[in-house]
Scaffold this motif. Sequence first.
Motif, PDB file in Angstrom:
ATOM      1  N   ASP A  20      10.096  -6.464 -17.673  1.00 42.30           N
ATOM      2  CA  ASP A  20       9.655  -6.741 -18.858  1.00 42.30           C
ATOM      3  C   ASP A  20       8.250  -6.447 -18.510  1.00 42.30           C
ATOM      4  N   ILE A  21       7.636  -6.586 -17.339  1.00 46.45           N
ATOM      5  CA  ILE A  21       6.061  -6.279 -17.390  1.00 46.45           C
ATOM      6  C   ILE A  21       5.993  -4.835 -16.952  1.00 46.45           C
ATOM      7  N   LEU A  22       6.666  -4.169 -16.324  1.00 43.19           N
ATOM      8  CA  LEU A  22       6.682  -2.625 -16.048  1.00 43.19           C
ATOM      9  C   LEU A  22       6.904  -1.887 -17.276  1.00 43.19           C
ATOM     10  N   SER A  23       7.731  -2.514 -18.257  1.00 32.50           N
ATOM     11  CA  SER A  23       8.159  -1.586 -19.457  1.00 32.50           C
ATOM     12  C   SER A  23       7.109  -1.923 -20.440  1.00 32.50           C
ATOM     13  N   ALA A  51      10.433 -16.612  -8.894  1.00 28.33           N
ATOM     14  CA  ALA A  51      10.199 -15.130  -9.333  1.00 28.33           C
ATOM     15  C   ALA A  51       8.747 -14.896  -9.607  1.00 28.33           C
ATOM     16  N   LEU A  52       7.932 -15.930  -9.970  1.00 32.11           N
ATOM     17  CA  LEU A  52       6.742 -15.973 -10.376  1.00 32.11           C
ATOM     18  C   LEU A  52       5.785 -15.628  -9.262  1.00 32.11           C
ATOM     19  N   ARG A  53       6.456 -16.471  -8.209  1.00 34.56           N
ATOM     20  CA  ARG A  53       5.728 -16.072  -6.875  1.00 34.56           C
ATOM     21  C   ARG A  53       5.767 -14.721  -6.200  1.00 34.56           C
ATOM     22  N   ARG A  54       6.932 -14.163  -6.453  1.00 29.80           N
ATOM     23  CA  ARG A  54       7.134 -12.860  -5.957  1.00 29.80           C
ATOM     24  C   ARG A  54       6.172 -11.724  -6.846  1.00 29.80           C
ATOM     25  N   LEU A  55       6.095 -12.173  -7.881  1.00 33.38           N
ATOM     26  CA  LEU A  55       5.540 -11.168  -9.131  1.00 33.38           C
ATOM     27  C   LEU A  55       3.831 -11.314  -8.375  1.00 33.38           C
ATOM     28  N   GLN A  56       3.528 -12.456  -8.094  1.00 31.91           N
ATOM     29  CA  GLN A  56       2.022 -12.483  -7.311  1.00 31.91           C
ATOM     30  C   GLN A  56       1.646 -11.600  -6.395  1.00 31.91           C
ATOM     31  N   GLN A  57       3.073 -11.694  -5.515  1.00 32.36           N
ATOM     32  CA  GLN A  57       2.987 -10.923  -4.331  1.00 32.36           C
ATOM     33  C   GLN A  57       2.938  -9.451  -4.630  1.00 32.36           C
ATOM     34  N   GLU A  58       3.622  -9.005  -5.541  1.00 32.98           N
ATOM     35  CA  GLU A  58       3.583  -7.885  -5.741  1.00 32.98           C
ATOM     36  C   GLU A  58       2.170  -7.503  -6.844  1.00 32.98           C
ATOM     37  N   HIS A  59       1.525  -8.158  -6.832  1.00 32.08           N
ATOM     38  CA  HIS A  59       0.259  -8.029  -7.673  1.00 32.08           C
ATOM     39  C   HIS A  59       0.478  -7.540  -9.149  1.00 32.08           C
ATOM     40  N   LEU A  60       1.510  -8.094  -9.818  1.00 37.11           N
ATOM     41  CA  LEU A  60       2.034  -7.748 -11.180  1.00 37.11           C
ATOM     42  C   LEU A  60       1.360  -8.877 -12.079  1.00 37.11           C
ATOM     43  N   VAL A  61       1.053  -9.997 -11.504  1.00 38.68           N
ATOM     44  CA  VAL A  61       0.428 -11.344 -12.146  1.00 38.68           C
ATOM     45  C   VAL A  61      -0.475 -11.727 -11.310  1.00 38.68           C
ATOM     46  N   GLU A  62      -1.430 -12.665 -11.894  1.00 38.79           N
ATOM     47  CA  GLU A  62      -2.212 -13.691 -11.308  1.00 38.79           C
ATOM     48  C   GLU A  62      -2.405 -14.712 -11.924  1.00 38.79           C
ATOM     49  N   LEU A  68       0.106 -17.676 -15.587  1.00 37.94           N
ATOM     50  CA  LEU A  68      -0.164 -16.575 -14.899  1.00 37.94           C
ATOM     51  C   LEU A  68      -0.196 -15.327 -15.785  1.00 37.94           C
ATOM     52  N   LYS A  69      -1.632 -14.532 -15.695  1.00 37.37           N
ATOM     53  CA  LYS A  69      -1.968 -13.317 -16.661  1.00 37.37           C
ATOM     54  C   LYS A  69      -1.245 -12.389 -15.900  1.00 37.37           C
ATOM     55  N   VAL A  70      -0.622 -11.536 -16.892  1.00 39.79           N
ATOM     56  CA  VAL A  70       0.127 -10.321 -16.590  1.00 39.79           C
ATOM     57  C   VAL A  70      -1.146  -9.440 -16.114  1.00 39.79           C
ATOM     58  N   LEU A  71      -0.847  -8.365 -15.091  1.00 40.01           N
ATOM     59  CA  LEU A  71      -1.755  -7.392 -14.649  1.00 40.01           C
ATOM     60  C   LEU A  71      -0.981  -6.101 -14.906  1.00 40.01           C
ATOM     61  N   GLY A  72       0.261  -6.033 -14.638  1.00 41.74           N
ATOM     62  CA  GLY A  72       0.963  -4.786 -14.772  1.00 41.74           C
ATOM     63  C   GLY A  72       0.464  -3.728 -13.744  1.00 41.74           C
ATOM     64  N   ILE A  73       0.673  -2.652 -14.452  1.00 41.10           N
ATOM     65  CA  ILE A  73       0.043  -1.220 -13.481  1.00 41.10           C
ATOM     66  C   ILE A  73      -0.934  -0.565 -14.176  1.00 41.10           C
ATOM     67  N   ALA A  74      -2.090  -0.800 -13.685  1.00 37.66           N
ATOM     68  CA  ALA A  74      -3.238  -0.376 -14.410  1.00 37.66           C
ATOM     69  C   ALA A  74      -3.148   1.122 -14.427  1.00 37.66           C
ATOM     70  N   THR A  75      -3.804   1.958 -15.203  1.00 38.99           N
ATOM     71  CA  THR A  75      -3.918   3.530 -15.140  1.00 38.99           C
ATOM     72  C   THR A  75      -4.463   3.869 -13.894  1.00 38.99           C
ATOM     73  N   GLU A  76      -5.649   3.251 -13.351  1.00 38.89           N
ATOM     74  CA  GLU A  76      -6.251   3.619 -12.211  1.00 38.89           C
ATOM     75  C   GLU A  76      -5.198   3.443 -10.937  1.00 38.89           C
ATOM     76  N   ASP A  77      -4.246   2.694 -10.780  1.00 34.16           N
ATOM     77  CA  ASP A  77      -3.358   2.493  -9.741  1.00 34.16           C
ATOM     78  C   ASP A  77      -2.322   3.665  -9.710  1.00 34.16           C
ATOM     79  N   LEU A  78      -1.983   4.341 -10.983  1.00 32.67           N
ATOM     80  CA  LEU A  78      -1.059   5.402 -10.773  1.00 32.67           C
ATOM     81  C   LEU A  78      -1.349   6.614  -9.768  1.00 32.67           C
ATOM     82  N   GLU A  79      -2.745   6.850  -9.556  1.00 31.97           N
ATOM     83  CA  GLU A  79      -3.314   7.936  -8.573  1.00 31.97           C
ATOM     84  C   GLU A  79      -2.666   7.416  -7.322  1.00 31.97           C
TER      85      GLU A  79
END
Length: 212
Positions: A20-23, A51-62, A68-79
């Motif tokens: 849901d976050i990545l999509s 699950a939320l703890r693991r999402l934090q470890q993946e830096h998808l939420v903080e 917890l705020k959704v970070l997702g994948i920022a455009t600058e991370d793509l490079e």
Amino acid sequence: MLEHKTHTLADQVFERLEEDILSGKFSRGEILIETELCEKLGVSRTPVREALRRLQQEHLVEEHGKGLKVLGIATEDLEDIMEIRLRLEGLAAARAAERITDEELNELSETLDLQEFYLTKQQANHIKGMDSKFHELIYKFSGSLVIYDTLLPLHKKVQRYRQKSVESSNRAVLSVEEHRKIYNALAARDPKAAEEAILNHTKNAKKHIGGE
């Protein structure tokens, strides 16, 4: 053959929230509340908390206040993600070409055939699903858990941008053609050709994402 771990309820919750976050279903900056997620998913707090703890470890939420705020994948991370893929995808394909079995080739061929079928039907979600499976199988057939565990999460993390690619009919057609070249190189057990084919595919994907 790589061993697959048994999926626990926490794994299932993690994968659902990650999807849901990545999509983009959960937008960047949205606040996730544990109790609300429990109610929505129909599960207890323990698997949601894990699950939320693991999402934090993946830096998808903080952490953010009471949720917890959704970070997702920022455009600058793509490079960075695409650069790492460019360095490792070739290795994965070369390794797979050296050790792939006839049975594994058949599985890869069936996946590619399905992707081509869904392309004719213009079913973007199914095209993306087969694209993901095609790459996952190559990582798996490399025989390296390190390669598999490194590349699979990175491939997932560009999901939202890959969705745009498969919705572009021109890019979707080219992507399938590139997959066919990768498959042919693997079927020929040619590591160099497999490496070159998948690197060309990844470079083209990077260019398309950059143009979005």
